[in-house]
Design a protein around this motif. Structure first.
Motif, short mmCIF file in Angstrom:
data_model
loop_
_atom_site.label_atom_id
_atom_site.label_comp_id
_atom_site.label_asym_id
_atom_site.label_seq_id
_atom_site.Cartn_x
_atom_site.Cartn_y
_atom_site.Cartn_z
N PRO A 1 0.80 -1.39 -0.15
CA PRO A 1 -0.20 0.10 0.15
C PRO A 1 0.85 1.04 0.03
N MET A 2 0.36 2.37 -0.57
CA MET A 2 0.77 3.59 -0.51
C MET A 2 0.32 4.37 0.62
N ARG A 3 -0.67 4.01 1.40
CA ARG A 3 -1.25 4.75 2.57
C ARG A 3 -2.04 3.65 3.49
N PRO B 1 -9.18 10.16 -13.94
CA PRO B 1 -8.85 9.72 -12.78
C PRO B 1 -10.20 8.47 -12.31
N VAL B 2 -9.72 7.80 -11.43
CA VAL B 2 -10.66 6.50 -11.05
C VAL B 2 -11.01 6.77 -9.63
N PRO C 1 -1.61 5.65 -6.84
CA PRO C 1 -0.75 6.95 -6.29
C PRO C 1 -1.61 7.98 -5.73
N THR C 2 -2.96 8.32 -6.03
CA THR C 2 -3.76 9.45 -5.53
C THR C 2 -4.94 8.48 -5.50
N SER C 3 -5.72 9.12 -4.56
CA SER C 3 -6.97 8.44 -4.14
C SER C 3 -8.11 9.89 -3.81
N THR C 4 -9.08 9.50 -4.43
CA THR C 4 -10.23 10.37 -3.81
C THR C 4 -11.32 9.59 -2.98
N ALA C 5 -12.36 10.24 -2.57
CA ALA C 5 -13.27 9.43 -1.83
C ALA C 5 -13.87 8.30 -2.54
N CYS C 6 -13.64 7.06 -1.90
CA CYS C 6 -14.13 5.94 -2.62
C CYS C 6 -15.37 5.39 -1.98
#
Length: 327
Positions: free
Chosen positions: A76-78, A237-238, A261-266
């Motif tokens: 994981p990255m976070r 973006p996904v 690499p980046t993440s918005t509210a999932c």
């Protein structure tokens, strides 16, 4: 983690449990969610393709479960992932109670275009959500025609913005037309990606601003990460979302979101839709879920066991999909 050899059917069946999870309210047309879960050398996996899916499509869901149970998650990255609240097609008066199950969330996805309901119902629900949550998305599950989508999206944005409208229409061509007509609303594709032989067709056609991706129908966490890389080349973006997964299946969605690499509210807070699950619910703190895997509770596996006829149905389906999943 080094991947273990692909499992034989008997290895999966040996630890398989078919579960029937009761839901708090109707969602995606169902009030009970059936899944088959199993364990492997790397942990637990889930096979939960919806019953109407044929074996070829369902085999991707099995492949995703095998990946988690035999290979495990990528690094994981976070360690936490922000999630959105999910608001079913409930009356507006019930919205506060639904949102109360998602403490700290600042984004909500609202179901619209429910059969038997009206646009006025959708507008009232969205307004009730907008009064409590700053960022609102809507999901029509392909339920509108182009004309209906245009009318609905204009009505739904009369008193506020939408972050995006997810799958307002069923086809790629219709999505492109809605995107052309309604300039102020971003269009997200879900079914047009996860149920397509070519997931990139929707972005090549200029039909989507955002891609909603789900681990099981795309065949696993690593398949999602590869697709996200390709979509990034188009500037799309996904958003990782749930396929109405149990706590076991949700581990894969969290793993995918955490490895981006980046993440918005999932859309990974759907555990709140179940009355009970195979493990204690993950604690939602400040709108975020911890990235982890779970081991199901033995008592819950017994209590949530599906009837014998449903277990037989799932095991027969597993046997048909197993060779397809290993291709």
């Amino acid at each position: 983690m080094t991947a273990s050899p692909a499992p034989g059917l008997d290895e999966i069946v040996a630890s398989a449990h078919v579960l029937s999870l009761p839901m708090r309210t109707r969602f995606r047309g169902i009030t009970t969610r059936e899944v088959l879960v199993f364990s492997g050398p790397a942990g637990w996996g889930e096979f939960g393709a919806f019953p109407e899916y044929d074996d070829a499509e369902a085999s991707a869901w099995l492949r995703a479960g095998i990946e988690m149970a035999w290979q495990g998650a990528p690094d994981p990255m976070r360690d936490h992932v922000e999630v959105n609240a999910t608001v079913p097609a409930v009356p507006a008066a019930e919205v506060p109670a639904v949102l109360a199950r998602y403490p700290g969330t600042r984004t909500a996805k609202v179901k619209v275009a429910e059969k038997g309901q009206t646009l006025a119902d959708d507008v009232a629900r969205v307004e009730a959500v907008r009064a409590l949550v700053p960022t609102v998305r809507v999901d029509a599950n392909g339920g509108w025609t182009v004309d209906q989508a245009e009318t609905a999206l204009r009505a739904l944005t009369e008193n506020g913005d939408l972050e995006y409208a997810e799958q307002p229409c069923a086809t790629v061509e219709e999505l492109a037309e809605v995107r052309r007509r309604v300039r102020g609303v971003s269009i997200a594709a879900d079914e047009s990606i996860r149920r397509a032989e070519d997931p990139l067709r929707v972005v090549r056609a200029g039909a989507a601003d955002v891609a909603v991706v789900k681990v099981p129908p795309l065949g696993g966490v690593r398949a999602v990460l590869r697709l996200a890389e390709e979509l990034a080349q188009y500037g799309v973006p996904v958003v990782v979302s749930s396929a109405l997964d149990s706590a076991i299946g949700m581990s894969a969605g969290l793993a995918a979101a955490a490895a981006l690499p980046t993440s918005t509210a999932c859309g990974l807070g759907t555990g709140a839709l179940f009355v009970t699950d195979v493990a204690e619910p993950r604690a939602l703190v400040d709108g975020r879920l911890r990235v982890d895997t779970v081991v199901p509770d033995a008592d819950r596996l017994r209590e949530l066991a599906a009837p014998d006829d449903r277990r037989a149905w799932w095991l027969e389906r597993l046997a048909r999909c197993h060779p397809l999943a290993l291709l």
